[in-house]
Structure formats: C-alpha cells, structure tokens
Design an enzyme around this catalytic site. Structure first.
Site, short mmCIF file in Angstrom:
data_model
loop_
_atom_site.label_atom_id
_atom_site.label_comp_id
_atom_site.label_asym_id
_atom_site.label_seq_id
_atom_site.Cartn_x
_atom_site.Cartn_y
_atom_site.Cartn_z
N HIS A 311 31.64 50.84 76.80
CA HIS A 311 30.19 50.91 76.27
C HIS A 311 30.47 51.49 74.74
O HIS A 311 31.02 52.78 74.57
CB HIS A 311 29.09 51.27 76.84
CG HIS A 311 27.87 50.86 76.74
ND1 HIS A 311 27.03 51.56 75.64
CD2 HIS A 311 26.80 49.93 76.91
CE1 HIS A 311 25.87 50.97 75.55
NE2 HIS A 311 25.82 50.06 76.37
N ASP A 368 26.53 44.96 82.40
CA ASP A 368 26.81 43.60 82.14
C ASP A 368 27.77 43.16 83.39
O ASP A 368 27.85 42.16 83.80
CB ASP A 368 27.42 43.26 80.99
CG ASP A 368 26.52 43.55 79.80
OD1 ASP A 368 25.55 43.13 79.92
OD2 ASP A 368 26.91 44.22 78.94
#
Length: 432
Positions: A311, A368
């Site tokens: 991320h 996700d």
C-alpha cells in the site's frame, strides 16, 4: 479547520546556493511534522518537486488520521476497529461529515432525509435508456451524478448549513438508486424502486437483486458484510479520488460535480479498481491450476505483479484487511459458498507473510485483497466492484468537500518544472 497544537513555532533552515531561509514547522495533533513552504517561491524563486505528491501535504484536515507504520486508521479520532464493530454506515457517514457521532434524534432525522430523497426523477430513466448495455457502470455513475444536479438545482448553492445537509443527504441516498439502476441497465433488467422501510444497505441490495413481483431478501450476515465494506471504504485521507474532489471543489464547483470527478479518479485500476485486479488474478490462478508457490516465484522474478499486497501508505498490515479477513469466512459459510478463490487467497496470504521477500518490502495484504472475494460471494458482479467502492467513499468525499468549502477557499494550482524546448521560432509548413 484543523486544531493545531500549542507547541511553540519551530523553524527549519533551508540552505540554497544564493541564501538561507527559515521555514515554519507545522506539528499536527498526532505529532506529525511538516515544513510549511507556502511562501517559498515568493521569498526565493524556488519551488519543491515531488513526483506524485508522496511527500507533500496539501492541506491541514480534521477528518481522518492514518499511521502507515503502525497500521492505524481513525475517522475523526475513532479507531476503525470500533466503528466496524459498533457503528452503522449512516452513523459513520454523519461522523465524517459533521465531525461528531450523531445524537439519536439527529440520526433519526438524517435517516428520514435519506428515505425522503431515495427516489430519482422519472425523467432520469430516459438518460439510462440511452446508455449502452455494454457501458461500464462507473461511466454511468459519474454521468448520472452530474445529471442529478440538473434535477436538484435548489441545492447547488450552499447558502447555509441546512442546505448543505440537504444536499449531502440527497447525494448519499440517490447514489444507491443510481448505482443499482446502472447495474440493471447493464444486464437488461427493469430498474427497481427503493423501498422506504428498508435500511441503507438492505435497500441497495433490494434494488440490485429484486425483480418485479419477487423481492430479494438478503441474509443478515450479507447485510452486515456490506455495512462493513462501506464503513471501511468511507474515507482514507488524501488519496487520489479524495484529492480530486478537493481540487475540483477548490474551484467553487458544486458538491455533485466534485463527487462526479471523484468517481472518475476512483475508476482507475491503481485506485478503486484494485480489487477487480485481485479477483481476476485469483480466477486466472484457479483456471490455470497454478499453485500459489508458482505465482510467488513469478512475482519474485518480476514476471508478474501480486495484486492486493502493499500500500502507498501502510508499511504494515492494512487494518481494514484485518477486519475483512476475519469476517469473510463467516459470510461465505452462511451463504453456503465454497469459493475456491478464498482458499487460494488464504494460502497466498500465508505464503507471502512467511516469505522474507515480501516482509522485507512491507508487502502485506491490503483491503482490496479480501474485499473482492467478499463482494463476489454476495453476488456483486466484477464490473460493479468499483461502484461499490464509490458508494462507500462518498461520505468521505462529502466531508472533504465541506472542509474545502468552509475553509479559506484557495483554488488548487500545482506548479511544475518545465523540461521542454527553449524558445524557438515558428517554421512555415512548406519549410519543414
């Protein structure tokens, strides 16, 4: 705007070839430090260069706090874990937009306003009729949010707090109706009207999956899963789509136009479309009979990218992924879904978390990684995943738009370092 600390002003010293300058140090309430370069160009002729704005703070905000190193996410100071456990999506939205958790009375009033505005003008059905079935729902969503502004001209000018609350409720309520209608259009089914007696999440599932004379009755765990998904996506500080909403809003653009721009930014596969990439990769692994170990080796050789890991902000485990990871098996079990993709995802997570290649690079699962599998189990089609993200992120966009609107409005205008041709003369076409 943000509440700065009472610490004495500290200064940073910047040594330039021509001179030295002092720049104020801004310290946030969570002890974040920033160097204020507001007057740098005026005082020195220099600007800073930061490709992708990864080290640039564009605003002082009260809304969301992230500590990427510690894996912390808080909305208005409240940990995401507490909101996921105890709050509803509507309550969380009000927290983000207004700054405080609502009273029982205020919550009831806002829910009533959501119910009042859940319908879209019948004239908009003609707009949907002109959308090709093959069109992506995100394109439809962005266009229809702008179209909504044509039917809600009375809230285009935010004259007072009441007008803003009315506009926020309308947009939050109608985005469900528009999103579900976009899906129905894509599959050739009749659009369903919202049901005034259903909760926010249950109403959306009704409009998605009910057909005339046969209402869809979602399992309570399915409703809870959707609530969690929306809460976890409600805001995430200055990400691409939120920064877009703020930038568009800084021009004086209305709330609807600014959020429509946010939808377009979210559409990108590197932002809101990332969970689609995760599911597509898992499906390909399953279809080809590839082992997780084989995929990992391909990733190490840079022959393939591992989607759903790492991320831009988090350097440890994404706290939102923790919550979804714990909840996904419950939903799949309750829905009697034996999804091989979840088993592949679990093995992928276990393999990566025990491999120094990923750990040393801070490549932990992000939100996700599990959200795609969860949406898949709920029967949400892949082309609607990013639309679901947009519904969840809308309260954050509204909150950030309001923060821009309520502050000292200054249009966003980044600088650049020009690297093109120096001055040269025009050459007529017959001499080129």
């Amino acid at each position: 705007m943000s509440k700065e600390t009472d610490k004495p002003t500290q200064m940073a010293r910047l040594i330039l070839p021509e001179k030295e300058v002092e720049l104020p140090i801004v310290i946030g309430t969570e002890d974040e430090h920033a160097i204020d370069i507001t007057n740098l160009r005026a005082d020195t002729g220099y600007i800073t260069l930061d490709d992708g704005y990864r080290n640039t703070g564009s605003v002082k905000s009260d809304i969301t706090y992230i500590d990427g190193e510690q894996g912390i996410l808080r909305y208005r100071g409240i940990p995401i874990e507490q909101l996921a456990e105890h709050s509803t999506f509507v309550e969380t939205a009000m927290l983000l937009i207004n700054g405080e958790l609502p009273s029982r009375e205020n919550l009831a009033q806002f829910r009533a306003s959501l119910t009042e505005h859940e319908m879209i003008h019948e004239g908009m059905r003609h707009s949907f009729a002109g959308v090709p079935p093959s069109g992506h729902p995100m394109a439809t969503l962005s266009a229809m949010i702008n179209t909504l502004s044509c039917y809600n001209t009375d809230v285009m000018r935010m004259e007072d707090e009441l007008t803003f609350e009315n506009a926020a409720a309308r947009l939050m309520s109608k985005i469900r109706t528009v999103a579900a209608a976009a899906f129905k259009t894509s599959v050739g089914e009749p659009m369903m009207y919202p049901h005034p007696e259903l909760s926010y999440c249950r109403n959306f599932l009704h409009m998605m999956f009910s057909i005339p004379y046969k209402d869809y009755e979602p399992d309570p765990d399915e409703v809870r899963a959707l609530r969690l998904f929306l809460i976890l996506h409600a805001d995430h500080e200055q990400n691409c789509s939120t920064a877009t909403v703020r930038m568009v809003g800084s021009s004086g653009a209305n709330l609807f136009a600014s959020c429509a721009a946010g939808v377009c930014a979210l559409w990108g596969p590197l932002h809101g479309g990332a969970n689609v990439m995760v599911v597509e990769q898992l499906e390909r692994i399953h279809k080809l009979g590839m082992t997780v170990e084989q995929l990992v080796e391909r990733v190490k050789r840079k022959e393939e990218r591992l989607y759903g890991f790492g991320h831009a902000v988090y350097k440890s485990y994404d706290p939102r992924a923790h919550i979804l990871r714990d909840h996904a098996p419950k939903v799949l079990s309750k829905l009697t879904v034996n999804d091989p993709l979840l088993n592949i995802a679990r093995r992928m997570e276990e393999t990566a978390l025990n491999d120094d290649y990923f750990v040393s690079r801070n490549l932990y699962p992000n939100v996700d990684f599990y959200s795609g599998v969860l949406l898949r189990a709920m029967g949400i089609p892949v082309n609607m995943y990013t639309v679901m993200f947009a519904i969840g992120r809308l309260p954050g966009w509204i909150a950030h738009w309001k923060e821009v609107h309520d502050g000292e409005t200054r249009i966003n205008r980044p600088r650049q370092v020009y690297m093109g041709a120096v001055k040269r003369d025009y050459v007529p076409v017959d001499q080129r």
